[in-house]
Write a protein that holds these residues in place. Structure first.
Motif, PDB file in Angstrom:
ATOM      1  N   ALA A   1       1.673  -0.895   0.143  1.00 49.64           N
ATOM      2  CA  ALA A   1      -0.310  -0.157   0.274  1.00 49.64           C
ATOM      3  C   ALA A   1       0.664   1.553   0.448  1.00 49.64           C
ATOM      4  N   HIS A   2       1.359   1.112   0.494  1.00 46.29           N
ATOM      5  CA  HIS A   2       3.204   2.158   0.764  1.00 46.29           C
ATOM      6  C   HIS A   2       3.151   3.302  -0.199  1.00 46.29           C
ATOM      7  N   ARG A   3       3.535   1.519  -1.084  1.00 41.64           N
ATOM      8  CA  ARG A   3       4.253   1.777  -2.687  1.00 41.64           C
ATOM      9  C   ARG A   3       3.433   2.300  -3.620  1.00 41.64           C
ATOM     10  N   ILE A   4       1.922   1.899  -3.453  1.00 43.90           N
ATOM     11  CA  ILE A   4       1.397   2.574  -4.864  1.00 43.90           C
ATOM     12  C   ILE A   4       0.959   3.378  -3.760  1.00 43.90           C
ATOM     13  N   ALA A   5       1.413   4.186  -2.817  1.00 44.77           N
ATOM     14  CA  ALA A   5       1.017   5.791  -2.304  1.00 44.77           C
ATOM     15  C   ALA A   5       1.784   6.313  -2.388  1.00 44.77           C
ATOM     16  N   THR A   6       2.840   6.247  -2.791  1.00 46.65           N
ATOM     17  CA  THR A   6       4.632   6.771  -3.443  1.00 46.65           C
ATOM     18  C   THR A   6       4.654   6.424  -4.968  1.00 46.65           C
ATOM     19  N   LEU A   7       3.821   5.922  -5.809  1.00 47.51           N
ATOM     20  CA  LEU A   7       3.666   6.157  -6.490  1.00 47.51           C
ATOM     21  C   LEU A   7       3.097   7.043  -7.084  1.00 47.51           C
ATOM     22  N   ALA A   8       1.279   7.255  -6.773  1.00 49.83           N
ATOM     23  CA  ALA A   8       0.617   7.899  -7.009  1.00 49.83           C
ATOM     24  C   ALA A   8       1.143   9.412  -6.694  1.00 49.83           C
ATOM     25  N   ALA A   9       2.103   9.538  -5.917  1.00 54.33           N
ATOM     26  CA  ALA A   9       2.701  11.303  -5.762  1.00 54.33           C
ATOM     27  C   ALA A   9       4.209  11.608  -6.575  1.00 54.33           C
TER      28      ALA A   9
ATOM     29  N   PRO B   1     -12.046  -3.303 -11.390  1.00 55.71           N
ATOM     30  CA  PRO B   1      -9.983  -3.116 -11.524  1.00 55.71           C
ATOM     31  C   PRO B   1      -9.463  -3.149  -9.923  1.00 55.71           C
ATOM     32  N   LEU B   2      -8.370  -3.951 -10.770  1.00 54.08           N
ATOM     33  CA  LEU B   2      -7.379  -4.056  -9.818  1.00 54.08           C
ATOM     34  C   LEU B   2      -6.031  -3.849 -10.103  1.00 54.08           C
ATOM     35  N   VAL B   3      -5.568  -2.778  -9.930  1.00 49.27           N
ATOM     36  CA  VAL B   3      -3.757  -2.489 -10.410  1.00 49.27           C
ATOM     37  C   VAL B   3      -2.758  -3.178  -9.678  1.00 49.27           C
ATOM     38  N   VAL B   4      -1.620  -3.680 -10.366  1.00 43.52           N
ATOM     39  CA  VAL B   4      -0.788  -4.379 -10.256  1.00 43.52           C
ATOM     40  C   VAL B   4       0.356  -4.130 -11.074  1.00 43.52           C
ATOM     41  N   PRO B   5       0.763  -3.147 -10.109  1.00 42.40           N
ATOM     42  CA  PRO B   5       3.253  -2.684 -10.540  1.00 42.40           C
ATOM     43  C   PRO B   5       3.711  -3.859 -10.824  1.00 42.40           C
ATOM     44  N   LEU B   6       3.827  -3.750 -12.835  1.00 42.27           N
ATOM     45  CA  LEU B   6       4.886  -4.318 -13.513  1.00 42.27           C
ATOM     46  C   LEU B   6       6.248  -4.746 -12.418  1.00 42.27           C
ATOM     47  N   ASP B   7       6.621  -4.665 -11.639  1.00 40.64           N
ATOM     48  CA  ASP B   7       7.843  -3.556 -11.119  1.00 40.64           C
ATOM     49  C   ASP B   7       8.798  -5.372 -10.419  1.00 40.64           C
TER      50      ASP B   7
ATOM     51  N   SER C   1       3.603   8.571 -15.518  1.00 42.64           N
ATOM     52  CA  SER C   1       2.956   9.343 -15.139  1.00 42.64           C
ATOM     53  C   SER C   1       2.007   7.935 -14.417  1.00 42.64           C
ATOM     54  N   TRP C   2       1.802   8.228 -13.717  1.00 41.75           N
ATOM     55  CA  TRP C   2       0.901   7.058 -12.491  1.00 41.75           C
ATOM     56  C   TRP C   2      -0.289   6.798 -12.812  1.00 41.75           C
ATOM     57  N   LYS C   3      -0.540   8.245 -12.817  1.00 41.05           N
ATOM     58  CA  LYS C   3      -2.361   8.556 -13.894  1.00 41.05           C
ATOM     59  C   LYS C   3      -2.245   7.909 -15.135  1.00 41.05           C
ATOM     60  N   ALA C   4      -1.521   8.356 -15.398  1.00 46.25           N
ATOM     61  CA  ALA C   4      -1.758   8.100 -17.136  1.00 46.25           C
ATOM     62  C   ALA C   4      -1.231   6.705 -17.750  1.00 46.25           C
ATOM     63  N   ALA C   5      -0.256   5.883 -16.644  1.00 47.93           N
ATOM     64  CA  ALA C   5      -0.842   4.324 -17.297  1.00 47.93           C
ATOM     65  C   ALA C   5      -1.492   3.533 -16.783  1.00 47.93           C
TER      66      ALA C   5
END
Length: 634
Positions: A297-305, A607-613, A459-463
């Motif tokens: 959850a922290h990783r997602i928040a970091t990407l979004a910000a 919708p569920l999002v998965v960072p491909l990292d 950007s995270w939002k654009a992706a």
């Protein structure tokens, strides 16, 4: 302490002063008398005089300027202040080290006290041993490259430099792995792969060779994985030259570490032409473990910000992903593709375990736009198929893999369904993490088809937006059943790209755009050229949807007209029944990403999002790399 001018310093006159070039860089000194003054005092900066003694020899009018000049050159390490006894040496090795540091004699003495182990029995191994002795190293050799299961000698960790010469690439990786914990010296690899030598120098704990061979194998089909070529084809002169280069590189890394670094080179056996090979560390050579729900959850928040990527900076960094041999991607190429009316670019994408390399294409009104689109698709394609079992969990949220051994076999078990792994996904509707079957996040599918709901953007939002639109586009095409009204495209709001597409298509034949927007209420249209359905598109606005549909129609026509199916878009589904109604072009406010998420959620398709990292090196360059899947299994 006496002053000595660096032996590698080259001084030249410029219109405004003097220019000094050294191995450390170039420097400019301004002033009309600077070059003449430097020419006058240069013979005396020879290790015989201190700064005060040298200043005393200069006339009073120039003394202040000379002292200021010498002080500046001392600060820049062009002139060095050293002990008088350290400058007397006729040994070429010491003189070479003096280019980079002042205590060269002591450094070379320490080098000569070191020992080198040469593993291998080929002519190149023998030449390396001879070159080591000439450089001052003590040597010993063992022959274990034929036995791929044999470990290096237990005492290998006692040697300061280890050369692994010849044999299979896998054996080199085994040596590197076994020495990574115990050996802090220099490790040099050299073996033939194909028609060239691949030479690698670095520290054992850096896992350079493992990364290089993993990346190299990923750029070839499994049947063409790198194998060592027979030794002995190059002549003796070529072997001695390469051996000297290997030992010289090790010598530099040991004696002048601030000015030298490890690396990988490919040396052609016929011409001895050498080219540096860039690579990114392979994820299997890096530490990894699964995140907890809180960490995710922290990783997602970091990407979004995080801020949007700068286009120029991204382009510079993305270069490190490309390369003919070990790049994650091949170099962008236009091949023999027709480049009108659209420019077309293709990029090869690395294979994953059990797969083969794939290709993605991009198109646009100019070469830059085509390469931009192809690059983003290449990142999305790669991120969709590369995964690390060590970052996965079991159904009880425990690490799926406890040890790092056998990752390739575990990967094959995951792809075949013999083993179930899970990754964290982020519910875009509820803003909560949840476990998702890894097969849905990283599908093992045919070339190109895995791209559907994966996207890369600045950007995270654009992706997320691009991946969501892709899912909505697919679902809308599947649900179309009724008639589709025509949209009036004669009076489209200003949009230079869309107008360009419309004009080109109109010159080819009659163009019709029909609205097939469905229950998800995401603007979706199809484009017909001469009555044939050639393209479709979706977007947050009708302008975006029509632009995408016209670009796809134009690309379909171009591929067909030039008989180049390699870049043709996927075959369009059967066009819906035409409606006689003709609607004005919609000018409603565009949808938002949040509204699309809520519409999907209300429709039972959360919708569920998965960072491909799972490849950290690639994710550091392109962090906004995602896949969107739907909770109902679509």
């Amino acid at each position: 302490m006496v002053l000595v001018l660096r032996p590698d310093a080259y001084v030249a006159e410029t219109p405004n002063g003097a220019f000094v070039l050294t191995n450390s860089g170039s420097y400019t000194f301004t002033g009309h008398t600077i070059f003449a003054l430097l020419t006058t005092i240069k013979p005396y900066i020879n290790g015989e005089y201190t700064l005060d003694q040298l200043a005393a020899r200069i006339n009073k009018r120039a003394r202040e300027v000379a002292v200021k000049l010498l002080t500046g050159m001392l600060d820049l390490d062009i002139v060095r202040d050293i002990e008088r006894l350290k400058i007397q040496s006729s040994q070429p090795e010491v003189r070479f080290i003096e280019y980079f540091q002042d205590d060269a004699a002591r450094t070379y003495s320490e080098y000569c006290s070191m020992s080198a182990l040469i593993i291998g029995r080929s002519p190149l191994a023998q030449a390396v041993e001879a070159a080591c002795r000439l450089s001052g190293l003590r040597t010993r050799s063992v022959d274990q490259t034929e036995d791929r299961e044999a470990a290096p000698m237990d005492s290998a960790a006692m040697d300061d430099v280890i050369f692994v010469v010849g044999g299979e690439p896998d054996y080199h990786s085994k040596v590197e792995e076994e020495l990574s914990c115990d050996h802090d010296g220099v490790l040099v690899h050299a073996t033939t792969i194909g028609e060239a030598w691949f030479c690698c120098i670095g520290k054992a704990d850096e896992a350079v060779w493992a990364s290089v061979t993993q990346r190299l194998a990923a750029r070839r089909a499994p049947a063409q994985a790198p194998r060592a070529s027979p030794e002995g084809r190059p002549d003796d002169h070529a072997v001695r030259v390469l051996a000297a280069q290997l030992v010289h590189n090790a010598f530099r890394l040991i004696t002048t570490p601030s000015a030298a670094r490890g690396g990988v080179n490919r040396v052609d056996q016929a011409t001895l032409a050498s080219e540096p090979i860039s690579y990114l560390r392979h994820p299997y050579t890096l530490p990894a473990q699964p995140r907890t729900a809180t960490q995710f959850a922290h990783r997602i928040a970091t990407l979004a910000a995080s801020p949007e990527l700068d286009e120029e900076a991204f382009s510079r960094h993305a270069v490190s992903c490309t390369g003919e041999w070990t790049g994650v991607f091949g170099l962008p190429t236009e091949r023999e593709f027709a480049q009108t009316p659209l420019c077309v670019c293709q990029i090869e994408v690395s294979a994953t375990t059990g797969g083969s390399t794939s290709h993605v294409t991009g198109a646009g009104l100019d070469f830059a736009a085509a390469r931009y689109q192809a690059s983003l698709r290449a990142f999305a394609s790669y991120g969709s198929t590369i995964f690390d079992p060590r970052q996965m969990l079991d159904i009880n949220e425990q690490p799926l893999v406890q040890r790092a051994e056998g990752l390739d076999l575990i990967t094959e078990d995951l792809q075949s369904g013999r083993l179930a792994g899970f990754v964290w996904a982020y519910n875009l509707a509820t803003s909560r993490p949840m476990l998702l079957d890894a097969v849905r996040a990283f599908p093992n599918t045919d070339e190109g088809s895995h791209l559907g709901s994966a996207a890369a953007a600045y950007s995270w939002k654009a992706a997320i937006s691009a991946a969501l639109i892709s899912q909505c586009h697919r679902m809308t095409l599947l649900e179309q059943t009724g008639s589709a009204p025509e949209l009036d495209i004669t009076n489209i709001p200003p949009n230079s790209q869309l107008e360009h597409y419309r004009v080109i298509l109109s010159k080819i034949g009659p163009v019709v755009v029909r609205d097939i927007t469905g229950s998800l209420e995401v603007p979706t249209v199809i484009c017909l050229l001469k009555g044939v359905h050639l393209g479709s598109g979706s977007g947050l606005s009708y302008l975006d949807a029509v632009t995408a549909a016209m670009e796809e129609a134009l690309l379909s026509y171009q591929a067909s007209a030039n008989q180049q199916p390699e870049y043709a878009p996927p075959t369009a589904p059967t066009a819906p029944q035409a409606s006689r109604s003709r609607l004005p072009f919609p000018v409603d406010r565009p949808r938002t990403v949040d509204s699309v998420i809520q519409t999907l959620h209300r429709s039972g398709h959360t919708p569920l999002v998965v960072p491909l990292d799972h490849d950290p090196e690639v994710a550091a360059i392109m962090p906004y790399l995602v896949r969107v899947v739907l909770s109902d299994g679509r």
